[in-house]
Design an enzyme around this catalytic site. Sequence first.
Site, mmCIF file in Angstrom:
data_model
loop_
_atom_site.group_PDB
_atom_site.id
_atom_site.type_symbol
_atom_site.label_atom_id
_atom_site.label_comp_id
_atom_site.label_asym_id
_atom_site.label_seq_id
_atom_site.Cartn_x
_atom_site.Cartn_y
_atom_site.Cartn_z
ATOM 1 N N HIS A 57 1.132 -0.863 -0.206
ATOM 2 C CA HIS A 57 0.451 0.185 0.269
ATOM 3 C C HIS A 57 1.184 1.785 -0.026
ATOM 4 C CE1 HIS A 57 -3.831 1.883 1.035
ATOM 5 N NE2 HIS A 57 -2.626 3.260 1.313
ATOM 6 N N HIS A 59 1.318 5.495 -2.200
ATOM 7 C CA HIS A 59 0.381 6.890 -2.939
ATOM 8 C C HIS A 59 2.279 6.748 -4.030
ATOM 9 C CE1 HIS A 59 -3.542 6.223 -1.413
ATOM 10 N NE2 HIS A 59 -3.007 6.337 -0.760
ATOM 11 N N GLN A 152 -10.146 8.882 -5.564
ATOM 12 C CA GLN A 152 -9.339 9.825 -3.972
ATOM 13 C C GLN A 152 -10.665 11.352 -3.940
ATOM 14 O OE1 GLN A 152 -6.200 10.514 -2.015
ATOM 15 N NE2 GLN A 152 -8.072 10.747 -1.331
ATOM 16 N N HIS A 210 -9.442 1.858 -0.145
ATOM 17 C CA HIS A 210 -9.110 2.560 1.132
ATOM 18 C C HIS A 210 -10.481 2.087 1.958
ATOM 19 C CE1 HIS A 210 -5.744 4.029 -1.042
ATOM 20 N NE2 HIS A 210 -5.749 4.647 0.237
ATOM 21 N N GLU A 213 -11.212 4.647 6.571
ATOM 22 C CA GLU A 213 -10.030 4.832 7.028
ATOM 23 C C GLU A 213 -10.466 6.021 7.430
ATOM 24 O OE1 GLU A 213 -6.854 6.894 4.253
ATOM 25 O OE2 GLU A 213 -6.098 6.955 5.698
ATOM 26 N N ASP A 309 2.164 3.401 2.993
ATOM 27 C CA ASP A 309 1.486 4.202 2.545
ATOM 28 C C ASP A 309 2.153 5.992 2.418
ATOM 29 O OD1 ASP A 309 -1.394 5.204 2.310
ATOM 30 O OD2 ASP A 309 -1.655 5.487 3.439
ATOM 31 N N TRP A 315 0.558 14.213 3.418
ATOM 32 C CA TRP A 315 -0.359 13.870 4.665
ATOM 33 C C TRP A 315 0.728 13.104 5.628
ATOM 34 C CZ3 TRP A 315 -1.329 11.833 -0.899
ATOM 35 C CH2 TRP A 315 -2.590 12.449 -0.898
HETATM 36 FE FE FE2 Z 1 -3.085 5.408 1.003
#
Ligand code: FE2
Length: 430
Positions: A57, A59, A152, A210, A213, A309, A315
């Site tokens: 996982h 990005h 997203q 996802h 979350e 992630d 993030w």
């Molecule tokens: Fe993610």
Amino acid sequence: MFDLIFRGANLPDGRKGMDIGIRSGRIAAIEKALEAEAGEVIDATGRLLSPAFCDPHFHMDATLSLGLPRMNVSGTLLEGIALWGELRPTLTREALVERALRYCDLAVSQGLLFIRSHVDTSDPRLVTAEALIEVRERVKPYITLQLVAFPQDGYYRAPEGVRALDRALDMGLDIVGGIPHFERTMEDGRRSLEALCRIAAERGLPVDIHCDETDDPLSRHVETLAAETIRHGLQGRVAGSHLTSMHSMDNYYVSKLIPLIAESQMNAIPNPLINIMLQGRHDTFPKRRGLTRVKEMMAAGVNVSLGQDCTMDPWYSMGSADMVEVAHMAVHVAQMGGIDEKRALFDAITVNSAKTMGIEGYGLAVGCNADLVLLQAADVTEAIRLKPVRLAVVKAGRVISRTPPRISQLFLEGRPGTVDGGRDFIPVAG
Ligand code: FE2
């Protein structure tokens, strides 16, 4: 005659002092005192040799973009999504490719050779998909990169969400993604899972969502994803990423949910670094930490793997492509400090993740692909404790990265000497 032999290695299953012979890109022998010659011999005495790490996982379209166009002030998931929304229209294929390749270089040096990246499909230009498809090709000789079409901004919520996801899959992304908790309503989230699992079944693709979350104890998308998995016959081909709502759910409800997850053979992908950073932001004290129920799912037979992630993006301002760091954080947040528990978390960044990603020929057995990493640690528990140097990284039998061991020289009165990566301080190993 072998192409490469590791001499005297310790293996993740606890075997010690093993010789691993590699021929034509595969592991051809695992024996004590292998009597053979090789083109190259690596002394691995007392060091842990592991299959290369897997990150199920990530990005890669956002990585290394920290500070563009500004920092995330609140530190929340939602400000991160808003910030990414500001950056997205300015993204160029060249910049995306350059950042992703830099990240892949770092990943190789960390022994991370299998990565599943979500690719945001919310901008109908799909420059993210174009760039990451190029990267997938360019890194193919050394990294297996899987790409998830990830809406997203919401499959239904984004103006072009439905069409853009379809187009991204037509372009050649590998996996169907989704974000039900970010749709406008719980009902839209439920409908999105129905649609996304149907698309996956029709196209013969895996699913990676996802899923929940959030800190919302009443969110029910995990349950829906498991049920849709079964309904569409997708058992074993679906992953639920994050699952943080399960941290906050009622225990009685979870006692019903975890068996359903197990029945659906859904792969669970918690992301401990990011979950502990982003969740519980609306709490005062006590603060929830948001990690899903790792130990409990493992006990129920769910395949749990761990993801990185984010690394230096809207993030998360930290990260270093280090899957051992991810397991290290999981030890703390999941409260899994026992020896067997640490072994289970090492599996979560290696064999479990390979299973989630469907990597064939993965592992440390005769016949497996020789995709390996040698660590400056004696065993799995020491590796998780020390987050050690990756001394050598091998892809298909060829050394593609080397890092010198960390050895400190001490200049202390009465105690001069050296410390090898901190190992002098271990009273008992294993
Ligand atoms: Fe993610």
